[in-house]
Structure formats: structure tokens, C-alpha cells
Design a protein around this motif. Structure first.
Motif, mmCIF file in Angstrom:
data_model
loop_
_atom_site.group_PDB
_atom_site.id
_atom_site.type_symbol
_atom_site.label_atom_id
_atom_site.label_comp_id
_atom_site.label_asym_id
_atom_site.label_seq_id
_atom_site.Cartn_x
_atom_site.Cartn_y
_atom_site.Cartn_z
ATOM 1 N N VAL A 1 9.579 9.644 -4.749
ATOM 2 C CA VAL A 1 10.540 9.779 -3.657
ATOM 3 C C VAL A 1 9.845 10.378 -2.436
ATOM 4 C CG1 VAL A 1 12.637 10.969 -2.894
ATOM 5 C CG2 VAL A 1 12.504 10.018 -5.199
ATOM 6 N N GLY A 2 10.037 9.770 -1.283
ATOM 7 C CA GLY A 2 9.405 10.246 -0.057
ATOM 8 C C GLY A 2 8.125 9.524 0.286
ATOM 9 N N ASP A 3 7.546 8.765 -0.663
ATOM 10 C CA ASP A 3 6.337 7.998 -0.373
ATOM 11 C C ASP A 3 6.659 6.857 0.584
ATOM 12 O OD1 ASP A 3 5.120 9.664 -2.094
ATOM 13 O OD2 ASP A 3 4.550 8.151 -3.578
ATOM 14 N N THR A 4 5.666 6.438 1.347
ATOM 15 C CA THR A 4 5.818 5.316 2.283
ATOM 16 C C THR A 4 5.027 4.120 1.778
ATOM 17 O OG1 THR A 4 6.082 6.799 4.179
ATOM 18 C CG2 THR A 4 5.486 4.519 4.652
ATOM 19 N N LEU A 5 5.726 2.992 1.601
ATOM 20 C CA LEU A 5 5.074 1.744 1.215
ATOM 21 C C LEU A 5 4.873 0.891 2.461
ATOM 22 C CD1 LEU A 5 6.926 0.708 -2.086
ATOM 23 C CD2 LEU A 5 4.894 2.135 -1.807
ATOM 24 N N VAL A 6 3.663 0.350 2.603
ATOM 25 C CA VAL A 6 3.344 -0.536 3.721
ATOM 26 C C VAL A 6 3.152 -1.938 3.181
ATOM 27 C CG1 VAL A 6 1.684 -1.077 5.535
ATOM 28 C CG2 VAL A 6 2.271 1.286 5.066
ATOM 29 N N PHE A 7 3.813 -2.900 3.820
ATOM 30 C CA PHE A 7 3.704 -4.305 3.434
ATOM 31 C C PHE A 7 3.004 -5.037 4.580
ATOM 32 C CE2 PHE A 7 7.313 -2.411 1.384
ATOM 33 C CZ PHE A 7 7.238 -2.865 0.077
ATOM 34 N N ILE B 1 0.832 -1.193 0.000
ATOM 35 C CA ILE B 1 0.000 0.000 0.000
ATOM 36 C C ILE B 1 0.873 1.253 0.000
ATOM 37 C CG2 ILE B 1 -1.871 1.224 1.176
ATOM 38 C CD1 ILE B 1 -2.476 -1.417 2.646
ATOM 39 N N ASN B 2 0.606 2.154 -0.932
ATOM 40 C CA ASN B 2 1.248 3.465 -0.942
ATOM 41 C C ASN B 2 0.387 4.394 -0.079
ATOM 42 O OD1 ASN B 2 2.091 6.149 -1.535
ATOM 43 N ND2 ASN B 2 2.876 5.490 -3.522
ATOM 44 N N LEU B 3 0.893 4.768 1.108
ATOM 45 C CA LEU B 3 0.094 5.559 2.036
ATOM 46 C C LEU B 3 -0.284 6.928 1.476
ATOM 47 C CD1 LEU B 3 1.696 4.863 5.539
ATOM 48 C CD2 LEU B 3 -0.334 3.846 4.507
ATOM 49 N N LYS B 4 0.546 7.478 0.603
ATOM 50 C CA LYS B 4 0.260 8.811 0.071
ATOM 51 C C LYS B 4 -0.844 8.760 -0.976
ATOM 52 C CE LYS B 4 2.438 12.861 -2.039
ATOM 53 N NZ LYS B 4 3.694 13.448 -2.566
ATOM 54 N N SER B 5 -0.724 7.841 -1.932
ATOM 55 C CA SER B 5 -1.717 7.757 -3.010
ATOM 56 C C SER B 5 -2.857 6.806 -2.684
ATOM 57 C CB SER B 5 -1.039 7.292 -4.310
ATOM 58 O OG SER B 5 -0.560 5.955 -4.179
ATOM 59 N N LYS C 1 4.713 -9.678 9.823
ATOM 60 C CA LYS C 1 4.625 -8.458 10.605
ATOM 61 C C LYS C 1 4.584 -7.270 9.648
ATOM 62 C CE LYS C 1 6.930 -10.007 14.834
ATOM 63 N NZ LYS C 1 8.032 -9.765 15.788
ATOM 64 N N ARG C 2 3.792 -6.290 10.003
ATOM 65 C CA ARG C 2 3.652 -5.086 9.176
ATOM 66 C C ARG C 2 5.013 -4.384 9.044
ATOM 67 N NH1 ARG C 2 -0.464 -0.720 8.584
ATOM 68 N NH2 ARG C 2 0.620 1.281 8.510
ATOM 69 N N LYS C 3 5.311 -3.908 7.836
ATOM 70 C CA LYS C 3 6.574 -3.209 7.605
ATOM 71 C C LYS C 3 6.330 -1.974 6.746
ATOM 72 C CE LYS C 3 11.366 -3.804 6.147
ATOM 73 N NZ LYS C 3 12.430 -4.769 5.841
#
Length: 254
Positions: A65-71, A43-47, A77-79
Motif C-alpha cells: 500500500v502506498g507504492d507507485t506503479l509506472v506503466f 515498474i514499482n518505483l519503491k522496490s 503514454k506513461r501512467k
């Protein structure tokens, strides 16, 4: 000459960084010890774009650049990974996940249902809404006195609630209310997920899909999350409950 190279390098870096700020595709590969890497949420938290990994853990998602990806996945475990410029220069972004045994590390629930008839002043905010089964049960159990306890003369209290209790009608109406709630929850679930999701994704036998839907409705935690309409969290819980349900099926078939 050195001044020329320095100027060229600055211009080149500015152009590259400017391009990386724009949304582009980044390719990645998950790795984890002895785990199935298919179907992990990326998941891209920004978009708020969401993709799934394939059977080898490979994924492609648009990011900057600067986006946060959530796995996040049922067995991991969430990363979170904050993307930097170097990540976009790699052919494949390597992401290591830590496995766990059916545990939700973190659940984020967002409620966007703040705008409704009560908040707009159309109906009183404290007004109770009744379903058909709730109305029947209330009518059958409401004493509805026509006189106060201090002045019974000329008044009466309906004997219907007592008759309904003794005849078993009240118990029947309570069961009808429970069935109505389950059916409304199941209707909500079926709007979110097609039958193929239960068969292909959750690996449930076709003959057991309907029974599984009723099974999850007995779980209060699941029905509360279902009411919040958070599809991501609902899918997580469905995966957990599916494993438990398949274990029950296995025991019954032994």
C-alpha cells in the motif's frame, strides 16, 4: 453488542492494513483501444522491480500500500498508479492506458558513475584519455614544434602531418577512429541484450540484426543514452529505431 462489533471491526481493519503494508503480489490487467498490450513495462518505483505484461496485458508484481506503479511502453503514454488498500482487495487491478504514435513522453536518466579514479584523486580530473585510434590520429596530425615561432633558429617543425594529409593517411585514421567507436558501442549493446532480444522482441530478421546494430550507432541520441548505461531508456529507443529500420528494409525489398 454494538460496542463489541465496533471493537472487532477496528481490530480487523488494523490487522488487514498491517498485512497490506507488507509486500505482496498484486495482479492487474491493462486495457487500451486497438493496441498490442504485450511487453509493457510495469515498474514499482519503491522496490525498482520491473515486470512485463503478457500478450493479453496481464501482469503480476510485488507491491505494498502506498507504492507507485509506472506503466510505460513505446505505444502508450506513461501512467502512474499509487496503490491504495482497496486495490489489494480487487481480484484484478484494471489499468487503462492511452495510446500514442512512437513518442517518448518522459525519459528519466540516472547516472551512478560519480565514483571513479578522478573523483578519488588517483588521476587528474582534467586528464584526457585516448584510445589506440585516437593516439594514432593525434600523432599523425600533431605538429610538435621543437622551436617557438619567435625563434626558429636551431629548431624545426615535423613535416609528417602535412605528408599524412596529402597521402590520405589522416583521413584513413579518422575513419579508423569512427569504426573503433562504433565497435565499442556495439560491444556495450551486446553485453546488455542477447541476439534473441533483437529477433524475438524487436521482430528483426536474423540476417538484418548486425546491420541494425550499425544503424543505431549512427544515431547520436542513442549513443549518448548508451554511454549513460540506462538500460530501460536504451530499450525504448531500440524499439523506436527498430520500427524505422524495418520500414527501410520493407522499402528495399519492394
Amino acid at each position: 453488542m454494538n460496542r463489541f462489533l465496533a471493537t472487532f471491526f477496528i481490530l480487523f481493519t488494523t490487522v488487514v492494513l498491517g498485512q497490506l503494508k507488507k509486500s505482496t503480489e498484486i495482479k492487474g490487467q491493462l486495457n487500451a483501444y486497438g493496441s498490442n498490450l504485450e511487453g509493457v513495462f510495469v515498474i514499482n518505483l519503491k522496490s525498482e522491480q520491473t515486470v512485463f505484461t503478457n500478450e493479453t496485458g496481464y501482469f503480476v508484481i510485488k507491491a505494498s500500500v502506498g507504492d507507485t506503479l509506472v506503466f510505460s511502453g513505446l505505444q502508450f503514454k506513461r501512467k502512474e498508479v499509487v496503490l491504495c488498500a482497496e486495490d489489494f482487495q480487487k481480484i484484478i487491478l484494471d489499468v487503462h492506458l492511452v495510446t500514442m504514435v512512437h513518442q517518448l513522453d518522459e525519459v528519466v536518466v540516472r547516472n551512478y558513475n560519480s565514483i571513479n579514479a578522478a573523483s578519488l584523486g588517483i588521476i587528474p580530473s582534467n586528464q584526457r584519455k585516448y584510445t589506440q585510434a585516437e593516439r594514432k590520429l593525434k600523432t599523425a596530425t600533431d605538429l610538435n614544434p621543437s622551436a617557438s615561432l619567435s625563434g626558429m633558429a636551431g629548431g624545426s617543425i615535423s613535416a609528417d602531418p602535412l605528408i599524412n594529409l596529402l597521402s590520405g593517411r589522416t583521413a584513413m585514421l579518422k575513419k579508423e577512429l569512427e569504426v573503433e567507436k562504433k565497435e565499442s558501442y556495439i560491444a556495450m549493446l551486446e553485453k546488455m541484450f542477447e541476439k534473441e532480444h533483437f529477433i524475438n522482441r524487436l521482430q528483426l530478421p536474423l540476417d538484418y540484426v548486425k546491420g541494425f546494430k550499425y544503424y543505431v550507432m549512427d544515431n547520436q541520441k542513442f549513443t549518448k543514452v548508451l554511454e549513460m548505461n540506462n538500460k530501460t531508456t536504451i530499450e525504448f529507443l531500440l524499439g523506436e529505431l527498430a520500427e524505422k529500420y524495418k520500414a527501410i528494409i520493407a522499402c528495399e525489398n519492394e
